[in-house]
Design an enzyme around this catalytic site. Structure first.
Site, mmCIF file in Angstrom:
data_model
loop_
_atom_site.group_PDB
_atom_site.id
_atom_site.type_symbol
_atom_site.label_atom_id
_atom_site.label_comp_id
_atom_site.label_asym_id
_atom_site.label_seq_id
_atom_site.Cartn_x
_atom_site.Cartn_y
_atom_site.Cartn_z
ATOM 1 N N ARG A 107 -1.388 -1.419 4.705
ATOM 2 C CA ARG A 107 -0.929 -0.087 4.351
ATOM 3 C C ARG A 107 -1.560 0.885 5.346
ATOM 4 O O ARG A 107 -2.608 0.613 5.918
ATOM 5 C CB ARG A 107 -1.359 0.290 2.929
ATOM 6 N N LYS A 134 -5.363 -0.072 -2.164
ATOM 7 C CA LYS A 134 -4.647 0.540 -3.286
ATOM 8 C C LYS A 134 -4.752 -0.299 -4.549
ATOM 9 O O LYS A 134 -4.859 0.222 -5.658
ATOM 10 C CB LYS A 134 -3.178 0.733 -2.891
ATOM 11 N N HIS A 215 4.804 2.660 6.612
ATOM 12 C CA HIS A 215 5.135 1.502 5.777
ATOM 13 C C HIS A 215 6.037 0.512 6.492
ATOM 14 O O HIS A 215 6.129 -0.649 6.092
ATOM 15 C CB HIS A 215 5.812 1.978 4.486
ATOM 16 N N ARG A 218 4.134 -2.729 7.480
ATOM 17 C CA ARG A 218 3.868 -3.653 6.369
ATOM 18 C C ARG A 218 5.155 -4.333 5.896
ATOM 19 O O ARG A 218 5.206 -5.554 5.737
ATOM 20 C CB ARG A 218 3.228 -2.873 5.225
ATOM 21 N N HIS A 241 -0.079 -8.506 -2.026
ATOM 22 C CA HIS A 241 0.751 -8.214 -3.196
ATOM 23 C C HIS A 241 0.315 -9.097 -4.368
ATOM 24 O O HIS A 241 0.076 -10.290 -4.193
ATOM 25 C CB HIS A 241 2.232 -8.503 -2.904
ATOM 26 N N TYR A 250 11.297 -7.960 0.004
ATOM 27 C CA TYR A 250 11.309 -8.145 1.451
ATOM 28 C C TYR A 250 11.865 -9.516 1.817
ATOM 29 O O TYR A 250 12.589 -9.666 2.803
ATOM 30 C CB TYR A 250 9.898 -8.010 2.013
#
Length: 267
Positions: A107, A134, A215, A218, A241, A250
Site C-alpha cells: 500500500r 492497515k 493503489h 498493489r 490480504h 484481482y
C-alpha cells in the site's frame, strides 16, 4: 453543555447533511469517529441506533457504495513507466519506489512508512520488514521477500540498492523528497506523493494518468501474478490480504483471458 452523548436524531441529521457533499466512505469514517468518541468516555454510541443505521442505509442506496477502482499497473506498464523515469537522483528514487511497490504489493502508506533499517539485502534478494500496516494496527509486523528480477533494468532489488547508494542514506526514511537541485531531503514522502509519481510516470508512458494512482502498484501485482498462474495463497502471502474474497477480485481480472473459453473456439 457537553456534546456527548449525542442523540441518534442529531447523528442521523448530521450524516444526512454530509450526504450532499461527501462520499459514502467519508461519511462512514465520521460515524466511526463518533462511535470511538463515545466509547472513550464509556458512553453508549448512538451510531448503533436504528434511526442512524436506517439513515446510513438510505445514503448507501442513494449514492451507491462501489468504489472507483484505479487501473492495475501490469508488468508491461511497469516496464514502460521505468523507462519513462528521469535521470539522476529523482529517477533512481522513482524507479525504486514503483518497482518495490509493485514487487512487494505494498500500500502507498506502507511504502512511505519504510525506513532504511527495514531493508535487509541477501543472496536471495531483499527482505522488507513491514512494522505496521492497515490490517496490523497492533504493530506485530511481517516480512516480505523481494527476489532478484531477471532483468537488471527492472530488478527491484538492484534498483533499491542503487537508490540507497545514490541518496547516501544509511538510516531513517527510505523514500524521501528531493529538492529542485537534486538534493535528497530528510523528510519522508507522503502517500499523496506516491500517487503523484505513479500518475506522472503513467502519463509519460502514454497511459491514461487519471486511471492510475498509488493503489495501481498493489493491484497490478495481484493481477499480474494471477495472469502468470500464481496461486491464491502465494498472492495473499505477498499482499497480506486476510480475505480470500478481496484478493479474488484481482485474480478474476487476471483470469479473464488466461482461462477464457472463447479462446478455445478456434475463431
Amino acid at each position: 453543555m457537553s456534546p456527548l452523548p449525542a442523540t441518534p436524531e442529531t447523528v442521523a441529521a448530521f450524516i444526512a447533511e454530509c450526504a450532499g457533499r461527501l462520499k459514502v466512505g467519508s461519511i462512514q469514517r465520521r460515524l466511526n469517529a463518533i462511535a470511538e468518541a463515545h466509547k472513550a468516555m464509556g458512553l453508549e454510541s448512538p451510531t448503533h441506533n436504528a434511526t442512524v443505521r436506517n439513515t446510513m442505509k438510505g445514503i448507501r442506496r442513494t449514492k451507491g457504495v462501489a468504489p472507483a477502482q484505479k487501473t492495475a499497473a501490469l508488468t508491461a506498464d511497469i516496464r514502460t513507466m521505468v523507462d519513462a523515469t528521469d535521470g539522476g537522483t529523482i529517477g533512481a528514487r522513482d524507479q525504486a519506489l514503483i518497482l518495490l511497490g509493485f514487487a512487494g504489493a505494498f500500500r502507498r502508506s506502507e511504502l512511505v512508512g519504510l525506513d532504511v533499517e527495514d531493508c535487509a539485502f541477501g543472496k536471495d534478494g531483499l527482505t522488507v520488514t513491514l512494522r505496521r500496516s492497515k490490517t496490523d494496527q497492533a504493530g506485530a509486523g511481517r516480512k516480505i521477500g523481494i527476489p532478484y528480477g531477471s532483468n537488471p533494468e527492472t530488478c527491484p532489488v538492484r534498483t533499491m540498492q542503487a537508490w540507497i547508494e545514490t541518496a547516501q542514506i544509511s538510516a531513517g526514511p527510505l523514500f524521501r523528497s528531493i529538492n529542485r537541485h537534486g538534493q535528497v531531503q530528510p523528510g519522508r514522502l507522503s502517500g499523496i506523493d506516491v500517487a503523484r509519481i505513479v500518475k506522472k510516470l503513467a502519463q509519460r508512458a502514454g497511459l491514461d494518468a487519471a486511471k492510475y494512482a498509488g493503489h495501481s502498484l498493489r493491484a497490478g501485482h495481484a493481477t499480474s501474478a494471477a495472469i502468470a498462474g500464481a496461486s491464491e495463497r502465494s498472492i495473499m502471502n505477498q499482499t497480506g490480504h486476510r480475505s480470500v474474497q478481496m484478493v479474488r477480485r484481482y485474480i478474476r481480472d487476471g483470469s479473464l483471458f488466461r482461462e477464457n473459453s472463447a479462446g478455445k473456439l478456434g475463431l
